[in-house]
Design an enzyme around this catalytic site. Sequence first.
Site, short mmCIF file in Angstrom:
data_model
loop_
_atom_site.label_atom_id
_atom_site.label_comp_id
_atom_site.label_asym_id
_atom_site.label_seq_id
_atom_site.Cartn_x
_atom_site.Cartn_y
_atom_site.Cartn_z
N GLY A 33 0.74 -1.37 0.06
CA GLY A 33 -0.05 -0.06 0.04
C GLY A 33 0.71 1.13 -0.06
N LYS A 43 2.12 -10.60 -4.26
CA LYS A 43 3.37 -9.34 -3.90
C LYS A 43 4.63 -9.85 -3.65
CE LYS A 43 -0.50 -6.79 -1.61
NZ LYS A 43 -1.23 -6.68 -0.45
N GLY A 83 -6.00 0.29 2.58
CA GLY A 83 -6.69 1.31 2.82
C GLY A 83 -6.79 2.55 1.94
P1 NDP Z 1 -13.27 -1.60 -4.95
O1 NDP Z 1 -13.97 -2.91 -5.09
O2 NDP Z 1 -13.48 -0.89 -3.72
O3 NDP Z 1 -13.36 -0.82 -6.25
C1 NDP Z 1 -13.31 -0.94 -7.45
C2 NDP Z 1 -14.01 -0.23 -8.41
O4 NDP Z 1 -13.78 -0.61 -9.99
C3 NDP Z 1 -15.46 0.19 -8.40
O5 NDP Z 1 -15.36 1.63 -8.33
C4 NDP Z 1 -16.04 -0.38 -9.25
O6 NDP Z 1 -17.31 0.27 -9.83
C5 NDP Z 1 -15.22 -0.23 -10.47
N1 NDP Z 1 -15.27 -1.42 -11.40
C6 NDP Z 1 -15.19 -2.95 -11.05
N2 NDP Z 1 -15.35 -3.52 -12.36
C7 NDP Z 1 -15.55 -2.66 -13.15
C8 NDP Z 1 -15.82 -2.74 -14.46
N3 NDP Z 1 -16.24 -4.12 -15.27
N4 NDP Z 1 -16.11 -1.84 -15.33
C9 NDP Z 1 -15.90 -0.66 -14.80
N5 NDP Z 1 -15.76 -0.34 -13.40
C10 NDP Z 1 -15.39 -1.34 -12.76
O7 NDP Z 1 -11.62 -2.08 -5.11
P2 NDP Z 1 -10.43 -1.42 -4.33
O8 NDP Z 1 -10.49 0.19 -4.61
O9 NDP Z 1 -10.23 -1.84 -2.95
O10 NDP Z 1 -9.19 -1.87 -4.98
C11 NDP Z 1 -8.84 -1.56 -6.47
C12 NDP Z 1 -7.60 -1.86 -6.74
O11 NDP Z 1 -6.79 -1.74 -6.00
C13 NDP Z 1 -7.44 -3.63 -6.68
O12 NDP Z 1 -6.65 -4.23 -7.63
C14 NDP Z 1 -6.77 -3.98 -5.54
O13 NDP Z 1 -6.28 -5.22 -5.39
C15 NDP Z 1 -5.71 -2.75 -5.31
N6 NDP Z 1 -5.47 -2.43 -3.98
C16 NDP Z 1 -6.40 -2.22 -2.99
C17 NDP Z 1 -6.07 -1.83 -1.58
C18 NDP Z 1 -6.98 -1.59 -0.65
O14 NDP Z 1 -6.63 -1.22 0.23
N7 NDP Z 1 -8.26 -1.66 -0.79
C19 NDP Z 1 -4.50 -1.43 -1.38
C20 NDP Z 1 -3.71 -1.78 -2.41
C21 NDP Z 1 -4.13 -2.24 -3.62
P3 NDP Z 1 -18.58 0.64 -8.80
O15 NDP Z 1 -18.04 1.42 -7.64
O16 NDP Z 1 -19.63 1.12 -9.56
O17 NDP Z 1 -18.97 -0.85 -8.13
N1 HSE Z 2 -6.30 -6.89 0.36
C1 HSE Z 2 -5.03 -6.01 0.56
C2 HSE Z 2 -4.43 -6.24 1.78
C3 HSE Z 2 -5.15 -4.71 0.09
O1 HSE Z 2 -5.04 -6.54 2.91
O2 HSE Z 2 -3.23 -6.09 2.00
C4 HSE Z 2 -3.50 -4.11 -0.18
O3 HSE Z 2 -2.96 -4.81 -1.10
#
Ligand code: NDP
Ligand code: HSE
Length: 428
Positions: free
Chosen positions: A134, A205, A302
């Site tokens: 992150g 990772k 986060g």
């Molecule tokens: P979320 O599920 O919160 O958000 C995903 C977003 O993508 C949503 O806005 C969703 O739309 C949109 N989406 C999903 N599928 C589609 C599609 N087919 N077409 C258009 N839009 C789409 O995920 P996160 O923000 O938690 O995670 C995003 C990425 O970041 C992932 O790869 C995750 O592994 C990575 N990540 C996450 C971390 C975390 O702390 N959460 C930390 C580090 C990396 P809608 O809002 O309309 O549902």
């Molecule tokens: N699901 C992942 C975690 C998000 O808990 O570390 C950050 O990559």
Amino acid sequence: MKPVKVGLLGLGTVGTGVVRIVEGNQEHLSSQVGSPIVIERIAVKNSEKARDIVVDPSKLTTDPWEVINDPEIDVIVEVMGGINGTKDYILQALDHGKHIVTANKDLMALYGSEILAKAQEKQCDVFYEASVAGGIPIIRTLIEGFSSDRIVKIMGIVNGTTNYILTKMSQEGASYNDVLKEAQDLGYAESDPTSDVEGLDAARKMAILGTLGFRTNVELQDVSVKGISGVSKEDIAFAKRLGYEMKLLGIAECQNEEFNISVQPTMIRAGHPIASVNGVFNAVYVYGEAVGETMFYGAGAGAMPTATSIVADLVAVIKNLKLGVNGLKQIVPYKTKKLKSDEDIYFKNFLLLHVDDKAGVLAKITQVFAEYDVSLDSVVQQANPHNPDAEIIIVTHNASKASMNKVLRHFENLNVIRRIKSHYRVEG
Ligand code: NDP
Ligand code: HSE
């Protein structure tokens, strides 16, 4: 000054953080890159959904191709997750000469080499700092900070969800399922949390870190993986009693150009710096031949910590744009891949055995260790009022993985052993 236009794929936990930082820190950002940064279009799944952030509805689309194919957009920030669709979007965007910033470790661990090769061909940047740990700038650190050294060991708590769960189980005696739900509500867990708890997220990772650290093409199937779903409160209590903390550790080691990488619940000596990393925090411990021990610590998941890394990547892309040097800083692994065999992988082990409570049992058990040349650090037998069997707790000295596997196979057929209750790697 002409603004740099950004297309955002995803407006979930992380995407919302990205919009907040780009909009909230506009003056600070534009003073660094020499032009305003504008989020031009945003792809979401459901454009009617209520959101934690106000965005101009005309920017939203449910068709990611509209963002990819928009000729006005210079940089794509991919924070929607998933693998196959996302790979197509990114490859197509690179074909259009757009630069990429992504947080997608699943994609980078599986298709990183193909994506980076395309980026090089198209002279585009692909930055993915947020994909590992992150908010900790570990990828830039491995590429730049360690460019002069040879990395021997990388040890990481690289999954925030599991560290959060293990910490709450250890400190508050909380139940696994309750804490998992909390981690999901806080936006730490993946959409399918199995990949967190079964260690796959951490394995992806570690494959990325191994590729960068050892300069060789580490693939996901090179990482041996075990998650935390089998870790009990009892195991955590045993760890504490022996002076260890239980952590889901990714461990990557490289000696004589041969490496091994694993992810597993590990008992780590309480005095080790990584043992005190709690909650959603991540840490990556890197041992370099010349520098010795280093450790990098911060929030591993986060919205805002992750978005910090993403926007820092965006700043790097735009600075490169201004200098006309995009696509020149990709790391291309150049070393032939050589995996260590199980005979050459050494670590200490913790074993909890349930055995018949009768004379001669301990002798039979220690004889098996001797047969496979595994030396013991400590053996304790205890009675448990809730268990009619005797419990034997064993900690080994460093033993090869191959020898230890032979011991375990032998134990499965040894009639005095009722159950191999727990087996963990021990570090430190
Ligand atoms: P979320 O599920 O919160 O958000 C995903 C977003 O993508 C949503 O806005 C969703 O739309 C949109 N989406 C999903 N599928 C589609 C599609 N087919 N077409 C258009 N839009 C789409 O995920 P996160 O923000 O938690 O995670 C995003 C990425 O970041 C992932 O790869 C995750 O592994 C990575 N990540 C996450 C971390 C975390 O702390 N959460 C930390 C580090 C990396 P809608 O809002 O309309 O549902
Ligand atoms: N699901 C992942 C975690 C998000 O808990 O570390 C950050 O990559």
